[in-house]
Design an enzyme around this catalytic site. Structure first.
Site, PDB file in Angstrom:
ATOM      1  N   ASN A   1      -4.431   5.006  -2.131  1.00 30.96           N
ATOM      2  CA  ASN A   1      -5.590   5.588  -1.541  1.00 30.96           C
ATOM      3  C   ASN A   1      -6.414   6.487  -2.528  1.00 30.96           C
ATOM      4  O   ASN A   1      -5.494   7.420  -3.201  1.00 30.96           O
ATOM      5  CB  ASN A   1      -5.464   6.239  -0.081  1.00 30.96           C
ATOM      6  CG  ASN A   1      -5.205   5.256   0.666  1.00 30.96           C
ATOM      7  OD1 ASN A   1      -6.231   4.628   1.240  1.00 30.96           O
ATOM      8  ND2 ASN A   1      -3.960   5.040   0.985  1.00 30.96           N
TER       9      ASN A   1
ATOM     10  N   GLU B   1       0.879  -1.045   0.063  1.00 32.89           N
ATOM     11  CA  GLU B   1       0.018  -0.157  -0.173  1.00 32.89           C
ATOM     12  C   GLU B   1       0.819   1.192   0.152  1.00 32.89           C
ATOM     13  O   GLU B   1       1.731   1.399   0.867  1.00 32.89           O
ATOM     14  CB  GLU B   1      -0.999  -0.008   1.214  1.00 32.89           C
ATOM     15  CG  GLU B   1      -1.761   1.036   1.192  1.00 32.89           C
ATOM     16  CD  GLU B   1      -2.791   1.349   2.360  1.00 32.89           C
ATOM     17  OE1 GLU B   1      -3.483   2.315   2.406  1.00 32.89           O
ATOM     18  OE2 GLU B   1      -2.668   0.651   3.352  1.00 32.89           O
TER      19      GLU B   1
ATOM     20  N   GLU C   1      -5.981  -4.431   8.848  1.00 32.55           N
ATOM     21  CA  GLU C   1      -4.816  -3.563   9.256  1.00 32.55           C
ATOM     22  C   GLU C   1      -4.696  -3.282  10.633  1.00 32.55           C
ATOM     23  O   GLU C   1      -5.478  -3.327  11.406  1.00 32.55           O
ATOM     24  CB  GLU C   1      -4.898  -2.141   8.334  1.00 32.55           C
ATOM     25  CG  GLU C   1      -5.934  -1.331   8.906  1.00 32.55           C
ATOM     26  CD  GLU C   1      -6.273   0.119   8.109  1.00 32.55           C
ATOM     27  OE1 GLU C   1      -5.243   0.358   7.402  1.00 32.55           O
ATOM     28  OE2 GLU C   1      -7.157   0.694   7.980  1.00 32.55           O
TER      29      GLU C   1
ATOM     30  N   ASP D   1     -11.620   1.144   2.054  1.00 33.78           N
ATOM     31  CA  ASP D   1     -10.538   1.243   3.240  1.00 33.78           C
ATOM     32  C   ASP D   1     -11.372   1.519   4.400  1.00 33.78           C
ATOM     33  O   ASP D   1     -12.554   2.193   4.410  1.00 33.78           O
ATOM     34  CB  ASP D   1      -9.545   2.303   2.924  1.00 33.78           C
ATOM     35  CG  ASP D   1      -8.441   2.336   3.550  1.00 33.78           C
ATOM     36  OD1 ASP D   1      -8.257   1.274   4.510  1.00 33.78           O
ATOM     37  OD2 ASP D   1      -7.793   3.445   3.613  1.00 33.78           O
TER      38      ASP D   1
ATOM     39  N   GLU E   1      -7.998   2.350  -3.193  1.00 33.46           N
ATOM     40  CA  GLU E   1      -8.750   2.118  -1.900  1.00 33.46           C
ATOM     41  C   GLU E   1      -9.664   3.288  -1.741  1.00 33.46           C
ATOM     42  O   GLU E   1      -9.082   4.398  -1.553  1.00 33.46           O
ATOM     43  CB  GLU E   1      -7.688   1.985  -0.658  1.00 33.46           C
ATOM     44  CG  GLU E   1      -6.893   0.734  -0.913  1.00 33.46           C
ATOM     45  CD  GLU E   1      -6.071   0.541   0.664  1.00 33.46           C
ATOM     46  OE1 GLU E   1      -6.137   1.407   1.383  1.00 33.46           O
ATOM     47  OE2 GLU E   1      -5.256  -0.397   0.531  1.00 33.46           O
TER      48      GLU E   1
END
Length: 871
Positions: free
Chosen positions: A708, A649, A824, A767, A736
């Site tokens: 993201n 990520e 996460e 997310d 995300e």
């Protein structure tokens, strides 16, 4: 047509020019062919000299070979003596070597060639083939040019030595090799160093073969040279004149001058005849043009008169009687409705006397006749006509007035309509003035509440700031209705408008008589007052407004309560601009909204400092984007069971020039306020793709990159075009989307952008799942690849059964919808074990890998240290 007289002359000129060109080309070709014959003769002479020089050296070498065959045990001294005589007669042979079994045993001159002793000729580059050929041949073998062992270019002459074998048959036992200096050989043959008019080149190969020359100017080969083969060497001699194949200029131009003179003798008589013919045709054309112009003018005049509806007339100037004329009588004959004969009898009586008097006066004074009159038709209708005429008198003839009549009834009626329209326009002018006043009112007032609007407020601020003597207190209070959208949804727009009008009335009644109440937005009101407002005053205007607004509102049979937030600011000094006070109140309102409904916030120095900090941060963000201070760091993702790397990520960081490396919580809120999240997302995405490609090129295989994407980015109209320009393999990139975006109520643009993202091969992930608005229906519609459980739900799972049940429920939702689950915030190996057992497929957190720069990823992946920690 104008060029036709010149066509015969042009044909003759073209024929003469063509013949001259052909003769000139023939003359040039003959001259060049003569030069080529001369060049071949000179090249043949040089070839004979070259072959003779080579043959002389060959004969000398044969003599040495005969001596060696007669005296096989010849010593180095005898060999040197005989070779010395060979070199003295040749002038181009540089060295002679004896090589029994192709290995050199003796050489002359020995000085400088000592290193040749013991050399295997079959091992020398470029010489092995000729050495073996000499052993097999019964005659001398020539090869070259080659790079000589002693240095430079040369020709090799090799002759086999033979001895009688056991059967009495001669067998080769070695060779004699002589190296001939190429430069000396060519000079002896007269090819170099001798004056001649040719540029020469020698190539290795038959004449006409391609390849660069080993002697001479390469440009010769590009100038169509003559070429001859050179004996058994396999060489070709090429020659071309210095400066190329050209005819002497003097000779060529003398011939061309003769051609030009001959052509002029042919063309001059033809040109004279053509000139006379052209003058004759020009005169005929001029006469035809004048006749055609006269006819065209007559036609245009008749067309103009008939189109204009004119009637031409002719009268005796003294008697007023009509004069017959066959030409005039046919012009304007069909003018609609115009009286042709005895038209005066049809003129109204009251206009007849005036018309006659105008005619006589024009004749008497010699002036132009002009009159307007009315004619009555048989049905009683009136038509308005106008006449115009002028008197002409030819010598010996009675004066005649020629004129024209035309109808002006439509113009008369148009003037009457215009006068009526003028009266009507004056009547409407008053209405327009009233409408202008109404428009001016509407431009400065809100149509729903009747209160002054933003334009009116700006005018008020300008008036206050323009008065330098105005130092009285000035306060600005901004009132924002809380969740006004919900009121509209509940009551409808009419009910919402009733609430707005009620609020405006409450504010107007509560404010002072000199205060100004304005509506500046959908649910925002502004009160400008001369009363100072401070938090220390329990009964200040802002508090009175709040108390009045929170009272219940009765609409129809229902009671409603309206929540508000209020920001207030008062001018600190008389010099402070009113617009600054308004901005201060807006800052206070923004702070009040953080505390919820029915809250008042007063502008203070602390709020000013916070606003300045936000402004400074905003400026730093804009500069940081320009200087590319924002960069991605990467946190690896792992398979929950095998702990193999399944993805990475990209997380944004800011390398601030003064504060160092900043995480998103320090700047994202301000970036969203600046509306630069789309630009920030794009910068991180492009740099992350560059790093991803660099890892792949270095042999580091990471299956997937996650980036993201903000709500602003999803609402970018140009997103699809920018995604189309990216280079990536479909299935290796994922976006995300934070769950705080309401996917169920997403705008059509956001929905379309999500569809295009998926169509371009980019996967979708949700997310921070568990903290936002994602419904089961939105998950079905979005069909994301993964749900990422928020870290706040993950962290307590090692000690909380409730947390484990919650995570297990999310896993079950994902399994039911075919969606993978990423956890996460994995802070310990215990976390990893629990989450694996709960069914999470992918893990991400500090226990396995911290966020790190792109340059550290390859070494970390290669070291696989997390596997050792897990074991």
């Amino acid at each position: 047509m104008a060029l036709r007289p010149f066509l015969p002359l042009a044909a003759v000129a073209l024929g003469v020019a063509f013949g001259a060109v052909m003769l000139d080309r023939q003359r040039v070709g003959i001259a060049i062919e003569r030069q080529r014959v001369e060049a071949v003769e000179e090249l043949s002479r040089l070839r004979l000299r070259l072959e003779g020089a080579i043959e002389g050296d060959v004969q000398l070498l044969r003599g040495l070979v005969v001596a060696l065959e007669d005296e096989p045990g010849m010593s180095q001294e005898d060999f040197s003596a005989r070779a010395r005589r060979l070199l003295s007669h040749s002038g181009s042979v540089r060295a002679v070597a004896l090589a029994p079994g192709l290995t050199v045993s003796m050489v002359y001159p020995l000085e400088g060639n000592e290193s040749l002793i013991g050399v295997d000729l079959a091992a020398l580059p470029g010489q092995a083939e000729s050495a073996r050929a000499a052993m097999a041949a019964g005659d001398v073998v020539l090869s070259g040019p080659v790079d000589l062992y002693q240095g430079g270019k040369g020709l090799l002459m090799r002759y086999a030595l033979r001895r009688s074998g056991p059967e009495g048959m001669p067998r080769p036992w070695g060779i004699v090799s002589a190296s001939v200096d190429l430069a000396a050989l060519l000079e002896k043959a007269g090819i170099s160093g001798s004056p001649h008019d040719l540029s020469l080149a020698i190539t290795a190969g038959e004449a006409g073969a391609d390849g660069p020359p080993f002697f001479g100017d390469p440009e010769v080969l590009r100038d169509a040279p003559v070429a001859l083969p050179a004996g058994t060497l396999g060489w070709a001699l090429h020659a071309a004149p210095e400066g190329g194949w050209r005819v002497p200029a003097g000779e060529l131009w003398r011939f061309r001058a003769l051609l030009a003179a001959t052509g002029l003798l042919i063309l001059a008589p033809t040109a004279w005849a053509g000139l006379l013919l052209r003058q004759r045709q020009s005169s005929i054309s001029a006469l035809l043009r004048r006749e055609a112009d006269l006819l065209a003018t007559s036609r245009r005049l008749k067309l103009a008169i008939e189109t204009a509806g004119l009637q031409i007339w002719q009268r005796d100037a003294l008697s007023g009687e009509r004069v017959e004329d066959p030409v005039f009588d046919t012009i304007g004959e069909d003018a609609p409705g115009l009286p042709r004969r005895e038209w005066l009898s049809r003129v109204l009586p009251e206009d007849q006397s005036r018309l006659r008097e105008s005619f006589r006066e024009a004749v008497r004074n010699g002036t132009t006749f002009s009159a307007e009159y009315r004619v009555q038709e048989a049905d009683g209708s009136l038509r308005h006509l106008r006449s115009f005429g002028r008197t002409y008198a030819d010598p010996g003839e009675r004066p005649v007035m020629i004129g024209a009549n035309w109808e002006v009834t439509p113009f008369i009626r148009l003037n009457e309509h215009l006068r009526e329209a003028t009266r009507e326009a004056e009547s409407r002018a008053g209405l327009l003035e009233a409408a202008r006043d109404r428009l001016e009112y509407l431009a400065n007032h809100d149509t729903t509440t009747g209160l002054p609007n933003r334009n009116s407020l700006e005018t008020l601020f300008g008036t206050v700031d323009a008065d330098a003597q105005d130092t009285a207190p000035l306060s600005v209070i901004i009132v924002d209705l809380h969740r006004f959208k919900d009121i509209n949804d509940t009551l409808g727009y009419q009910g919402g408008n009733d609430i707005l009008r009620h609020t405006g009335g409450v504010l107007t009644r509560t404010a002072g008589p000199d205060d100004v109440v304005a509506r500046v937005g959908g649910d925002e009101f502004v009160i400008v007052s001369r009363e100072a407002v401070s938090a220390e005053d329990p009964d200040n205007l802002a508090r009175r407004l709040l108390r009045a607004l929170v009272r219940p509102v009765i609409l129809g049979t229902h009671e409603y309560r309206v929540g508000v937030t209020i920001g207030a600011a008062t001018r600190s000094t008389g010099a402070e601009q009113s617009t600054s006070v308004f901005l201060n109140a807006d800052i206070a309102l923004h702070e009040a909204k953080k505390h919820g409904r029915n809250h008042i916030e007063y502008f203070t120095d602390t709020l000013r400092a916070e606003a300045m900090d936000t402004k400074r941060m905003a400026d730093d963000i804009l500069r940081g984007l320009e200087r590319r201070e924002f960069l991605p760091v990467y946190q690896l993702q792992f398979d929950a069971r095998s702990l193999e790397v399944t993805g990475v990520e990209a997380l944004v960081r800011w390398q601030h020039p003064r504060q160092g490396l900043l995480t998103p919580q320090h700047f994202l809120d301000v970036a969203e306020m600046l509306n630069v999240m789309s630009e920030l997302d794009d910068l991180v995405l492009r740099r992350a793709l560059e790093d991803f490609r660099a890892w792949s090129a270095a042999g580091i295989r990471i299956p997937r990159l996650s980036v993201n994407v903000s709500a602003q980015r999803l609402g970018d109209e140009g997103l699809a075009g920018r995604l189309a320009a990216l280079e990536f393999q479909p299935g290796t990139l994922a976006f995300e989307l934070v769950e705080t975006i309401s996917f169920d109520e997403a705008s059509p643009l956001i929905a379309e952008n999500i569809r295009r993202i998926r169509a371009s091969g980019i996967e979708i992930e949700i997310d921070d799942f568990g903290t936002g608005y994602a419904s089961i229906l939105s998950l079905i519609n979005l069909s994301p690849r993964f749900l990422k459980i928020d870290r706040h739900l993950v962290m307590p799972v090692d000690g909380s059964a409730r947390a484990r049940k919650l995570v297990s429920s999310v896993v079950e939702i994902g399994r039911a919808l075919g969606i993978g689950v990423i956890a996460e915030g994995v802070e310990s190996l215990r976390h990893a074990e629990v989450l694996r057992d709960l069914g999470c497929q992918v893990l991400q957190g500090y226990a396995l890998a911290r966020p790190m720069p792109a340059g550290e990823i390859p070494s970390y992946v290669a070291a696989r240290s997390w596997m050792r920690d897990a074991s």
